[in-house]
Design a protein around this motif. Sequence first.
Motif, PDB file in Angstrom:
ATOM      1  N   LEU A  12       0.852  -1.181   0.000  1.00 25.09           N
ATOM      2  CA  LEU A  12       0.000   0.000   0.000  1.00 25.09           C
ATOM      3  C   LEU A  12       0.890   1.234   0.000  1.00 25.09           C
ATOM      4  N   ARG A  13       0.353   2.301  -0.532  1.00 27.93           N
ATOM      5  CA  ARG A  13       1.107   3.553  -0.602  1.00 27.93           C
ATOM      6  C   ARG A  13       0.990   4.262   0.740  1.00 27.93           C
ATOM      7  N   VAL A  14       2.150   4.664   1.276  1.00 25.04           N
ATOM      8  CA  VAL A  14       2.208   5.326   2.575  1.00 25.04           C
ATOM      9  C   VAL A  14       2.885   6.687   2.405  1.00 25.04           C
ATOM     10  N   ASP A  15       2.290   7.716   2.995  1.00 26.83           N
ATOM     11  CA  ASP A  15       2.855   9.069   2.994  1.00 26.83           C
ATOM     12  C   ASP A  15       3.715   9.267   4.232  1.00 26.83           C
ATOM     13  N   VAL A  16       4.815  10.001   4.053  1.00 25.78           N
ATOM     14  CA  VAL A  16       5.650  10.447   5.176  1.00 25.78           C
ATOM     15  C   VAL A  16       5.356  11.926   5.369  1.00 25.78           C
ATOM     16  N   PHE A  17       4.984  12.307   6.591  1.00 28.51           N
ATOM     17  CA  PHE A  17       4.651  13.690   6.892  1.00 28.51           C
ATOM     18  C   PHE A  17       5.789  14.381   7.635  1.00 28.51           C
TER      19      PHE A  17
END
Length: 137
Positions: free
Chosen positions: A4-9
């Motif tokens: 799954l695509r995961v964002d880093v904030f």
Amino acid sequence: MSTLRVDVFACDMPCRQCSMPLRWVFGLLPSHRPDGSEFTTTDFPEAVDVARRILADPTGDTMDLAAQLHDRPAWQRGRSFNPNTCGRCGHQADWHVLDDVIHHALHGRWLRAAESRVPVPQWRAIRGRGQGISWTP
């Protein structure tokens, strides 16, 4: 293996020691239909490893952020720690500073630093281990 695509904030705030502008990496969240309960803070080693891998992607421009993420220093105990290290003075503040960064970011001062695919089993092993924070950007 499914992914799954995961964002880093991240959030821009100055270093507490030398005042240099610093981009603090503070959290991870799946990109597709994010559930606020899956928001995961980067104050434990498994989340730092995922964030570092995503940020170190040679096709992006965030390798400097990956390099600023360090493992838990020997003097820190427990789960909570701050992986961010200042590029100028090398200061690695404690987890209380990361907590302040997260608070600042939750009031609208955050950005998506990078995104990448993560194996689902790896995500399931770390997801939702934030400090009781439920957040949807």
